[in-house]
Design a protein around this motif. Structure first.
Motif, PDB file in Angstrom:
ATOM      1  N   PHE A 113      98.468  80.708  82.998  1.00 35.70           N
ATOM      2  CA  PHE A 113      97.597  80.661  81.816  1.00 35.70           C
ATOM      3  C   PHE A 113      96.239  80.067  82.181  1.00 35.70           C
ATOM      4  O   PHE A 113      95.188  80.583  81.771  1.00 35.70           O
ATOM      5  N   LEU A 114      96.232  78.989  82.980  1.00 33.80           N
ATOM      6  CA  LEU A 114      94.965  78.391  83.402  1.00 33.80           C
ATOM      7  C   LEU A 114      94.141  79.363  84.232  1.00 33.80           C
ATOM      8  O   LEU A 114      92.904  79.380  84.144  1.00 33.80           O
ATOM      9  N   ASP A 115      94.799  80.188  85.030  1.00 33.21           N
ATOM     10  CA  ASP A 115      94.071  81.201  85.816  1.00 33.21           C
ATOM     11  C   ASP A 115      93.297  82.141  84.894  1.00 33.21           C
ATOM     12  O   ASP A 115      92.165  82.544  85.203  1.00 33.21           O
ATOM     13  N   ILE A 116      93.889  82.478  83.761  1.00 31.53           N
ATOM     14  CA  ILE A 116      93.229  83.376  82.807  1.00 31.53           C
ATOM     15  C   ILE A 116      92.062  82.658  82.130  1.00 31.53           C
ATOM     16  O   ILE A 116      90.964  83.207  82.019  1.00 31.53           O
ATOM     17  N   VAL A 117      92.280  81.417  81.692  1.00 30.02           N
ATOM     18  CA  VAL A 117      91.218  80.659  81.029  1.00 30.02           C
ATOM     19  C   VAL A 117      90.037  80.453  81.976  1.00 30.02           C
ATOM     20  O   VAL A 117      88.873  80.536  81.579  1.00 30.02           O
ATOM     21  N   GLU A 118      90.331  80.194  83.255  1.00 33.63           N
ATOM     22  CA  GLU A 118      89.276  79.961  84.247  1.00 33.63           C
ATOM     23  C   GLU A 118      88.694  81.256  84.808  1.00 33.63           C
ATOM     24  O   GLU A 118      87.832  81.215  85.681  1.00 33.63           O
ATOM     25  N   LYS A 119      89.217  82.389  84.314  1.00 32.01           N
ATOM     26  CA  LYS A 119      88.734  83.718  84.721  1.00 32.01           C
ATOM     27  C   LYS A 119      88.978  84.005  86.198  1.00 32.01           C
ATOM     28  O   LYS A 119      88.263  84.810  86.818  1.00 32.01           O
ATOM     29  N   LYS A 120      89.998  83.359  86.762  1.00 27.28           N
ATOM     30  CA  LYS A 120      90.428  83.725  88.105  1.00 27.28           C
ATOM     31  C   LYS A 120      91.229  85.020  88.063  1.00 27.28           C
ATOM     32  O   LYS A 120      91.347  85.722  89.066  1.00 27.28           O
ATOM     33  N   VAL A 121      91.789  85.271  86.894  1.00 27.70           N
ATOM     34  CA  VAL A 121      92.516  86.513  86.620  1.00 27.70           C
ATOM     35  C   VAL A 121      91.924  87.103  85.351  1.00 27.70           C
ATOM     36  O   VAL A 121      91.698  86.382  84.378  1.00 27.70           O
ATOM     37  N   THR A 122      91.644  88.393  85.374  1.00 27.80           N
ATOM     38  CA  THR A 122      91.069  89.030  84.188  1.00 27.80           C
ATOM     39  C   THR A 122      92.157  89.699  83.360  1.00 27.80           C
ATOM     40  O   THR A 122      93.142  90.212  83.891  1.00 27.80           O
ATOM     41  N   SER A 123      91.956  89.657  82.054  1.00 30.94           N
ATOM     42  CA  SER A 123      92.885  90.303  81.129  1.00 30.94           C
ATOM     43  C   SER A 123      92.092  90.764  79.911  1.00 30.94           C
ATOM     44  O   SER A 123      91.196  90.044  79.449  1.00 30.94           O
ATOM     45  N   PRO A 124      92.405  91.937  79.370  1.00 30.25           N
ATOM     46  CA  PRO A 124      91.728  92.383  78.146  1.00 30.25           C
ATOM     47  C   PRO A 124      92.220  91.647  76.907  1.00 30.25           C
ATOM     48  O   PRO A 124      91.609  91.735  75.845  1.00 30.25           O
ATOM     49  N   ASN A 125      93.306  90.904  77.045  1.00 36.82           N
ATOM     50  CA  ASN A 125      93.899  90.224  75.904  1.00 36.82           C
ATOM     51  C   ASN A 125      93.367  88.799  75.783  1.00 36.82           C
ATOM     52  O   ASN A 125      92.674  88.297  76.663  1.00 36.82           O
ATOM     53  N   VAL A 126      93.696  88.160  74.673  1.00 35.63           N
ATOM     54  CA  VAL A 126      93.236  86.799  74.402  1.00 35.63           C
ATOM     55  C   VAL A 126      94.454  85.878  74.379  1.00 35.63           C
ATOM     56  O   VAL A 126      95.429  86.150  73.671  1.00 35.63           O
ATOM     57  N   PHE A 127      94.362  84.777  75.132  1.00 33.58           N
ATOM     58  CA  PHE A 127      95.475  83.853  75.322  1.00 33.58           C
ATOM     59  C   PHE A 127      95.116  82.495  74.726  1.00 33.58           C
ATOM     60  O   PHE A 127      94.001  82.005  74.906  1.00 33.58           O
ATOM     61  N   TYR A 128      96.103  81.879  74.069  1.00 32.65           N
ATOM     62  CA  TYR A 128      95.830  80.628  73.367  1.00 32.65           C
ATOM     63  C   TYR A 128      97.118  79.815  73.295  1.00 32.65           C
ATOM     64  O   TYR A 128      98.123  80.280  72.752  1.00 32.65           O
ATOM     65  N   VAL A 129      97.108  78.605  73.846  1.00 31.29           N
ATOM     66  CA  VAL A 129      98.216  77.673  73.631  1.00 31.29           C
ATOM     67  C   VAL A 129      97.981  77.026  72.265  1.00 31.29           C
ATOM     68  O   VAL A 129      97.056  76.238  72.084  1.00 31.29           O
ATOM     69  N   GLN A 130      98.822  77.389  71.311  1.00 33.68           N
ATOM     70  CA  GLN A 130      98.592  76.969  69.926  1.00 33.68           C
ATOM     71  C   GLN A 130      99.867  76.877  69.107  1.00 33.68           C
ATOM     72  O   GLN A 130      99.826  76.886  67.885  1.00 33.68           O
ATOM     73  N   LYS A 131     100.998  76.784  69.785  1.00 32.03           N
ATOM     74  CA  LYS A 131     102.258  76.748  69.052  1.00 32.03           C
ATOM     75  C   LYS A 131     102.344  75.462  68.240  1.00 32.03           C
ATOM     76  O   LYS A 131     102.273  74.362  68.791  1.00 32.03           O
ATOM     77  N   GLN A 132     102.511  75.583  66.941  1.00 34.71           N
ATOM     78  CA  GLN A 132     102.335  74.457  66.032  1.00 34.71           C
ATOM     79  C   GLN A 132     103.671  73.864  65.597  1.00 34.71           C
ATOM     80  O   GLN A 132     103.959  73.737  64.419  1.00 34.71           O
ATOM     81  N   CYS A 133     104.476  73.492  66.553  1.00 34.75           N
ATOM     82  CA  CYS A 133     105.784  72.895  66.223  1.00 34.75           C
ATOM     83  C   CYS A 133     105.920  71.602  67.007  1.00 34.75           C
ATOM     84  O   CYS A 133     106.948  71.343  67.608  1.00 34.75           O
ATOM     85  N   SER A 134     104.835  70.806  66.985  1.00 38.08           N
ATOM     86  CA  SER A 134     104.771  69.592  67.792  1.00 38.08           C
ATOM     87  C   SER A 134     104.910  69.937  69.269  1.00 38.08           C
ATOM     88  O   SER A 134     105.652  69.298  70.018  1.00 38.08           O
TER      89      SER A 134
END
Length: 317
Positions: A113-134
């Protein structure tokens, strides 16, 4: 009083109530506090009147402010498999193609996931750590020691611990659609910036709700997305309007709403009161932690429920 006259009276009250509420109580901008308040002060000045504020120097002692670099997160969390929300457009839990569409909950190593955020890996999709269950305590317990399990002065003010502590990290394309929560929310930005658009509960008559078929994004083998209906689930009430680009021909009442906009920077904490509508954007790679404290279902909640019911009734009639 004839039925038509009664209806006109209700419509007049609904139009006047938000204006009167703004004049009597709501600020024209989100105020700043230079220090965290005492529990009594916070309850009296902010929780009880249901007013937002941005608090500086409330988390300046957190090790996370200095430690949570990409290198540190790779070392501490690294290969651990975590839940990541994946969408084709950045909108998770939002109206799309006349559906209320939830993201695909993808399990993947955090380092990928960090590779995608840092653009070391490209993806047409949007990734977000946001699971809201504590998810901070449930999926990222290694990081709790760098923040706090609760905010002591808030816990004392409310007489309870938070129901959930959530960890947020994602791309700038990830957007949280306009909605409200039944929580007193302390939203703490560790790095980057969050951009909030807020409406007080009294703006409810101007904010449209519709019922939508719930559905979920699913990624096909070729990488394309399909929307799969949750056929056995009940319809979901949600706000179809984009407050940054509202369709005033379709929703003319929204022109009367008065949003507040604010930027929460690294090291700052936003107090977002219960039942306030909010739309959220972020800088790329922004990291945040928020604390959800269950609201009191007191007279404020009853007033909001009445306002909501009257708004729905006028719309139907």
């Amino acid at each position: 009083m004839a039925e038509g006259e009664a209806l006109r009276a209700v419509r007049g009250c609904l139009a006047a109530f938000p204006r009167e509420a703004r004049e009597l109580g709501w600020p024209e901008s989100v105020p700043y506090l230079d220090r965290p308040p005492s529990p009594l002060e916070f309850y009296r000045e902010w929780v009880s009147p249901n007013k937002p504020c941005i608090i500086r120097n409330a988390i300046s002692h957190w090790p996370a402010l200095k430690k949570w670099t990409s290198a540190y997160l790779r070392e501490v969390v690294g290969p651990k498999v975590v839940s990541v929300a994946v969408t084709p457009n950045g909108y998770a839990d939002a109206v799309f193609q006349d559906r209320f569409v939830m993201p695909e909950e993808h399990k993947m190593p955090f380092k990928d996931f960090l590779d995608i955020v840092e653009k070391k890996v490209t993806s047409p999709n949007v990734f977000y750590v946001q699971k809201q269950c504590s998810n901070l305590t449930e999926e990222f317990p290694e990081l709790v020691c760098d923040v706090q399990p609760d905010i002591p002065w808030m816990s004392e003010a409310l007489g309870k611990k938070p129901d959930a502590v959530n960890f947020w990290l994602g791309e700038s394309a990830a957007v949280t659609s306009l909605h409200k929560d039944h929580y007193e929310n302390l939203y703490c930005v560790v790095s980057g910036e969050k951009y909030f658009l807020l409406h007080p509960p009294s703006d409810r008559p101007f904010i449209p709700y519709e019922l939508y078929q719930p559905a979920t994004y699913h990624v096909s083998e070729d990488g394309s997305f399909e929307i799969v209906d949750e056929k056995t689930a009940e319809k979901v009430p949600w706000i179809p309007l984009d407050p940054l680009n509202p369709d005033l021909e379709l929703y003319p009442e929204y022109a009367q709403a008065k949003p507040l906009q604010c930027t929460v920077k690294a090291g700052e904490m936003l107090y977002l009161p219960s039942l306030w509508f909010h739309h959220v954007q972020q800088s790329h790679g922004c990291i945040a932690v928020n604390y959800w404290y269950d609201m009191e279902y007191d007279i404020k909640y009853s007033y909001y429920q009445l306002l909501d019911c009257l708004t729905k009734t006028v719309k139907v009639v």
